[in-house]
Design a protein around this motif. Sequence first.
Motif, PDB file in Angstrom:
ATOM      1  N   LEU A  15      -8.793   4.762   0.023  1.00  0.00           N
ATOM      2  CA  LEU A  15      -8.421   5.054   1.401  1.00  0.00           C
ATOM      3  C   LEU A  15      -8.585   3.818   2.274  1.00  0.00           C
ATOM      4  O   LEU A  15      -9.650   3.210   2.319  1.00  0.00           O
ATOM      5  CB  LEU A  15      -9.283   6.193   1.946  1.00  0.00           C
ATOM      6  CG  LEU A  15      -8.988   6.636   3.389  1.00  0.00           C
ATOM      7  CD1 LEU A  15      -7.592   7.231   3.491  1.00  0.00           C
ATOM      8  CD2 LEU A  15     -10.027   7.647   3.871  1.00  0.00           C
ATOM      9  N   VAL A  16      -7.504   3.449   2.964  1.00  0.00           N
ATOM     10  CA  VAL A  16      -7.523   2.313   3.886  1.00  0.00           C
ATOM     11  C   VAL A  16      -7.590   2.796   5.327  1.00  0.00           C
ATOM     12  O   VAL A  16      -8.338   2.259   6.140  1.00  0.00           O
ATOM     13  CB  VAL A  16      -6.276   1.426   3.685  1.00  0.00           C
ATOM     14  CG1 VAL A  16      -6.214   0.325   4.740  1.00  0.00           C
ATOM     15  CG2 VAL A  16      -6.262   0.831   2.289  1.00  0.00           C
ATOM     16  N   LYS A  17      -6.811   3.820   5.633  1.00  0.00           N
ATOM     17  CA  LYS A  17      -6.749   4.320   7.006  1.00  0.00           C
ATOM     18  C   LYS A  17      -6.369   5.787   6.994  1.00  0.00           C
ATOM     19  O   LYS A  17      -5.514   6.209   6.215  1.00  0.00           O
ATOM     20  CB  LYS A  17      -5.727   3.512   7.817  1.00  0.00           C
ATOM     21  CG  LYS A  17      -5.694   3.844   9.292  1.00  0.00           C
ATOM     22  CD  LYS A  17      -4.754   2.897  10.038  1.00  0.00           C
ATOM     23  CE  LYS A  17      -4.767   3.150  11.537  1.00  0.00           C
ATOM     24  NZ  LYS A  17      -3.891   2.216  12.271  1.00  0.00           N
ATOM     25  N   LYS A  58      -0.442  10.816   7.226  1.00  0.00           N
ATOM     26  CA  LYS A  58      -1.854  11.153   7.379  1.00  0.00           C
ATOM     27  C   LYS A  58      -2.797  10.102   6.795  1.00  0.00           C
ATOM     28  O   LYS A  58      -3.943   9.990   7.230  1.00  0.00           O
ATOM     29  CB  LYS A  58      -2.154  12.519   6.760  1.00  0.00           C
ATOM     30  CG  LYS A  58      -1.915  12.628   5.260  1.00  0.00           C
ATOM     31  CD  LYS A  58      -2.311  14.026   4.777  1.00  0.00           C
ATOM     32  CE  LYS A  58      -2.195  14.141   3.264  1.00  0.00           C
ATOM     33  NZ  LYS A  58      -2.633  15.487   2.793  1.00  0.00           N
ATOM     34  N   GLU A  59      -2.315   9.306   5.811  1.00  0.00           N
ATOM     35  CA  GLU A  59      -3.210   8.321   5.202  1.00  0.00           C
ATOM     36  C   GLU A  59      -2.441   7.093   4.722  1.00  0.00           C
ATOM     37  O   GLU A  59      -1.249   7.166   4.409  1.00  0.00           O
ATOM     38  CB  GLU A  59      -3.937   8.924   3.987  1.00  0.00           C
ATOM     39  CG  GLU A  59      -4.970   9.967   4.313  1.00  0.00           C
ATOM     40  CD  GLU A  59      -5.583  10.576   3.062  1.00  0.00           C
ATOM     41  OE1 GLU A  59      -6.563  11.317   3.195  1.00  0.00           O
ATOM     42  OE2 GLU A  59      -5.076  10.319   1.942  1.00  0.00           O
ATOM     43  N   ILE A  60      -3.163   5.980   4.648  1.00  0.00           N
ATOM     44  CA  ILE A  60      -2.697   4.774   3.965  1.00  0.00           C
ATOM     45  C   ILE A  60      -3.686   4.511   2.840  1.00  0.00           C
ATOM     46  O   ILE A  60      -4.901   4.489   3.060  1.00  0.00           O
ATOM     47  CB  ILE A  60      -2.652   3.548   4.904  1.00  0.00           C
ATOM     48  CG1 ILE A  60      -1.783   3.828   6.135  1.00  0.00           C
ATOM     49  CG2 ILE A  60      -2.148   2.332   4.154  1.00  0.00           C
ATOM     50  CD1 ILE A  60      -0.316   4.002   5.844  1.00  0.00           C
ATOM     51  N   ARG A  61      -3.176   4.311   1.627  1.00  0.00           N
ATOM     52  CA  ARG A  61      -4.048   4.061   0.476  1.00  0.00           C
ATOM     53  C   ARG A  61      -3.607   2.809  -0.267  1.00  0.00           C
ATOM     54  O   ARG A  61      -2.416   2.524  -0.375  1.00  0.00           O
ATOM     55  CB  ARG A  61      -4.059   5.264  -0.477  1.00  0.00           C
ATOM     56  CG  ARG A  61      -4.765   6.486   0.127  1.00  0.00           C
ATOM     57  CD  ARG A  61      -4.927   7.623  -0.866  1.00  0.00           C
ATOM     58  NE  ARG A  61      -5.753   8.686  -0.313  1.00  0.00           N
ATOM     59  CZ  ARG A  61      -7.073   8.752  -0.428  1.00  0.00           C
ATOM     60  NH1 ARG A  61      -7.711   7.807  -1.120  1.00  0.00           N
ATOM     61  NH2 ARG A  61      -7.753   9.735   0.105  1.00  0.00           N
ATOM     62  N   MET A  77       0.839  -1.199   0.000  1.00  0.00           N
ATOM     63  CA  MET A  77       0.000   0.000   0.000  1.00  0.00           C
ATOM     64  C   MET A  77       0.873   1.249   0.000  1.00  0.00           C
ATOM     65  O   MET A  77       2.059   1.195   0.301  1.00  0.00           O
ATOM     66  CB  MET A  77      -0.907   0.007   1.232  1.00  0.00           C
ATOM     67  CG  MET A  77      -1.821  -1.195   1.322  1.00  0.00           C
ATOM     68  SD  MET A  77      -2.834  -1.147   2.823  1.00  0.00           S
ATOM     69  CE  MET A  77      -3.550  -2.798   2.779  1.00  0.00           C
ATOM     70  N   ASP A  78       0.276   2.369  -0.336  1.00  0.00           N
ATOM     71  CA  ASP A  78       0.987   3.645  -0.368  1.00  0.00           C
ATOM     72  C   ASP A  78       0.806   4.387   0.952  1.00  0.00           C
ATOM     73  O   ASP A  78      -0.297   4.425   1.519  1.00  0.00           O
ATOM     74  CB  ASP A  78       0.469   4.527  -1.511  1.00  0.00           C
ATOM     75  CG  ASP A  78       0.761   3.933  -2.877  1.00  0.00           C
ATOM     76  OD1 ASP A  78       1.729   3.145  -2.968  1.00  0.00           O
ATOM     77  OD2 ASP A  78       0.038   4.241  -3.839  1.00  0.00           O
ATOM     78  N   VAL A  79       1.894   4.965   1.428  1.00  0.00           N
ATOM     79  CA  VAL A  79       1.881   5.765   2.655  1.00  0.00           C
ATOM     80  C   VAL A  79       1.916   7.237   2.259  1.00  0.00           C
ATOM     81  O   VAL A  79       2.872   7.698   1.620  1.00  0.00           O
ATOM     82  CB  VAL A  79       3.088   5.419   3.548  1.00  0.00           C
ATOM     83  CG1 VAL A  79       3.168   6.363   4.734  1.00  0.00           C
ATOM     84  CG2 VAL A  79       2.987   3.974   4.030  1.00  0.00           C
ATOM     85  N   ILE A  80       0.873   7.979   2.622  1.00  0.00           N
ATOM     86  CA  ILE A  80       0.795   9.409   2.304  1.00  0.00           C
ATOM     87  C   ILE A  80       1.253  10.188   3.536  1.00  0.00           C
ATOM     88  O   ILE A  80       0.592  10.164   4.577  1.00  0.00           O
ATOM     89  CB  ILE A  80      -0.639   9.834   1.915  1.00  0.00           C
ATOM     90  CG1 ILE A  80      -1.234   8.852   0.899  1.00  0.00           C
ATOM     91  CG2 ILE A  80      -0.622  11.259   1.378  1.00  0.00           C
ATOM     92  CD1 ILE A  80      -0.473   8.728  -0.390  1.00  0.00           C
ATOM     93  N   THR A  81       2.372  10.853   3.414  1.00  0.00           N
ATOM     94  CA  THR A  81       2.937  11.560   4.555  1.00  0.00           C
ATOM     95  C   THR A  81       2.358  12.965   4.689  1.00  0.00           C
ATOM     96  O   THR A  81       1.595  13.432   3.831  1.00  0.00           O
ATOM     97  CB  THR A  81       4.469  11.661   4.429  1.00  0.00           C
ATOM     98  OG1 THR A  81       4.793  12.607   3.386  1.00  0.00           O
ATOM     99  CG2 THR A  81       5.087  10.324   4.109  1.00  0.00           C
ATOM    100  N   THR A  82       2.744  13.630   5.752  1.00  0.00           N
ATOM    101  CA  THR A  82       2.355  15.027   5.966  1.00  0.00           C
ATOM    102  C   THR A  82       3.365  15.990   5.343  1.00  0.00           C
ATOM    103  O   THR A  82       3.154  17.203   5.348  1.00  0.00           O
ATOM    104  CB  THR A  82       2.271  15.328   7.473  1.00  0.00           C
ATOM    105  OG1 THR A  82       3.570  15.117   8.066  1.00  0.00           O
ATOM    106  CG2 THR A  82       1.272  14.421   8.158  1.00  0.00           C
ATOM    107  N   ILE A  83       4.476  15.460   4.822  1.00  0.00           N
ATOM    108  CA  ILE A  83       5.543  16.297   4.274  1.00  0.00           C
ATOM    109  C   ILE A  83       5.045  17.051   3.045  1.00  0.00           C
ATOM    110  O   ILE A  83       4.455  16.464   2.134  1.00  0.00           O
ATOM    111  CB  ILE A  83       6.767  15.442   3.886  1.00  0.00           C
ATOM    112  CG1 ILE A  83       7.332  14.724   5.107  1.00  0.00           C
ATOM    113  CG2 ILE A  83       7.840  16.288   3.217  1.00  0.00           C
ATOM    114  CD1 ILE A  83       7.945  15.620   6.133  1.00  0.00           C
TER     115      ILE A  83
END
Length: 701
Positions: free
Chosen positions: A466-468, A458-461, A235-241
């Motif tokens: 959207l997963v989390k 902020k998110e896992i996709r 899965m993809d990790v969406i950071t706050t950066i």
Amino acid sequence: MGIRKTILTRFALVYFILFLFVMVVIVKLVSVQQINNERWQQIEKNLNENTVIIPPTRGNICADDGSILASSVPGFFVRMDLAAPGVKKVFKNESDSLAWHLSNFFKDASKYEYRRRLNSAYNAGNRGFLITPRKVDYMELQEMKKFPILRRGRFGGGMIVEQENKRINPLGPLALRTIGSLNKGEYEEINGPIGYTGLERAYEPYLKGQNGISYKQNLSGRWVIRTEIEPRDGMDVITTINVKLQDIVESSLYKQLTEVGGDWGTAILMEVKTGQIKAIANLGKSDDDYYEKDNYALGHRGCFEPGSSFKLISLMAALEDGVVDTSDVVDTGNGTWRNNGRTISDSHHGGYGVLTVKEVFEKSSNIGTAKIITGHYADNPKKYVDRVYSFGVNKPLGIEIEGEGRPYFKYPGDADWWGTTLGSMAYGYDTKMTPLQILTFYNAVANNGRMVKPHLVKEIRDKGALVKRFEPEVLNPMIASKETIGKAQAMLEGVCERGTGTQIQGEFFKLAGKTGTARIATGNTGYTDGMYLASFTGYFPADDPQYSLIVTMNNPRKTYYGASAAGPAYKEISERVFASQIYADLDEENPETPETPQEIRGQTKDILEVAEVLEFKNIQGKPETTIAHVEASEDQLVLAEEEIPVGKVPNVIGMGASNAVFVLENAGLKVVINGVGKVKKQSLRAGDNCRPGQTIYIALG
């Protein structure tokens, strides 16, 4: 007899039916055990003896807008089936040419060495001879497919291509230490590369995916791979950066580090309300240059005595306990003071004399701070330390990246609590905190007492779905009373207006913060002359905090004071962030606001005066409100009333400067203007709630 015979007949029929049922069950059991089992035994044999793991594609690590920070791209190893019939037909004539191409391509061995290796493998009938000494990329693979023998393909040339993904960082070193790295580890053959540091390690369960399984089957001398279980990609990790803000922070820190020298520097930019880390830079020195070397921002390598940055915590403890007020006075003397055999000094030559508590903080007086704390807590030091603990600064933040440095505080009764500890602790010694832990406390002050946990994701996709979602986590809903928080905010603003941070204050918006200068202790040898930790910590804009920021530099050479070493980077970062976010992005923040006004708006008397001078006859409406707007309606102009909303942000787009200021100030807002002409942009969204005294920035053009 007739009845008895009838009963026996019925029993016999029942028993016969049951017997048939049992026989059917037995036949089915034998069928399952013997007939179907043969297929599963064959599958088991294939999986046990010829299993091939199909690795998944590792998930991406992305910036807050989806830009790729880390991704997996395919890399390839090439093998040859030297026993394949097609290879046997051409090997004698083309092997020399293949050896030359391989030597010329990889440049790691001569053509004679490559020819020796090929001949040895061919004579041994090697069906999977590795001919690539390293992983090749896609373009290199296409070139290799043109080599002699290999150009005949899988069957004619025995070419076997094995794919193994390679991790890359498309934006180069940007936030590299925070993103992290991979490590093949001890069990690479089973698990493949795994997250080793940073976010790669913290979110390994999401990023890694699940392996697929296939097996090799030999059909008429040719190996065929059959897939049993498809791999599931990570899965993809969406950071706050934020890429733009990260670039600002990193380049400004690098520029200042290069200017003053130093062993390392770190800077963290955090969103006040949410705790989202928008940028984090960690630059260490090596070979006369700086690069992302270690995670000084939150790791144990950046955990030092904070020095003067800690004075905010000490004075807030005293304010919260009610033992002092900001207007109380302290005699700091001539710049030196003996406390239980230890000399405490202020940096100002000759001392500051008598100061208020607020001035003690603004001028960063070590003596004043130590006198306040020892004067009120010497008889009960536990009360002071317990109050400090109540702020939550003695606990790790629990941020997702492993390796967080543990805050260290002495406690009365400990073996290393001495008579000088209370005074030293007051101004930031005999304690240890990481830059991120210090920033989190200052961020809570900016957030009116609400301490939120810093976070980087902020998110896992999963394939866009959207997963989390990670919501802001509150560590402490109110670290101190509103009165104490308000006084702390005023003291932080005073540092930049009248104290040690005046050179950091800009002209377009107010800053709030604190300089920090601390001597560095090295091992068991005590403090080393000339070695200091310089920092500046605060938030901006002071009257409407959006971001908190800390800049820390270890052992700067040219200057060691927080204001002169870390201050210039802090000022540059805050101004560039402010410019990019408040003005350049106003259109994104106000998508419903038109770039050019569609109607004339202003004070009613001004509109009527202009209409009278221009002798307009086709004006309809007599608004009684102070503000009106003119709407075009076919062949006439209609004046409509416009109320100044109470507690809401007015819409001043299209107004001249004087009218805009009139409207906004009547709504209770403080106005800062940039440019000339009519209002094109406003920093607060029209219709949003606002509080009296809140600052609004308007851009004219």
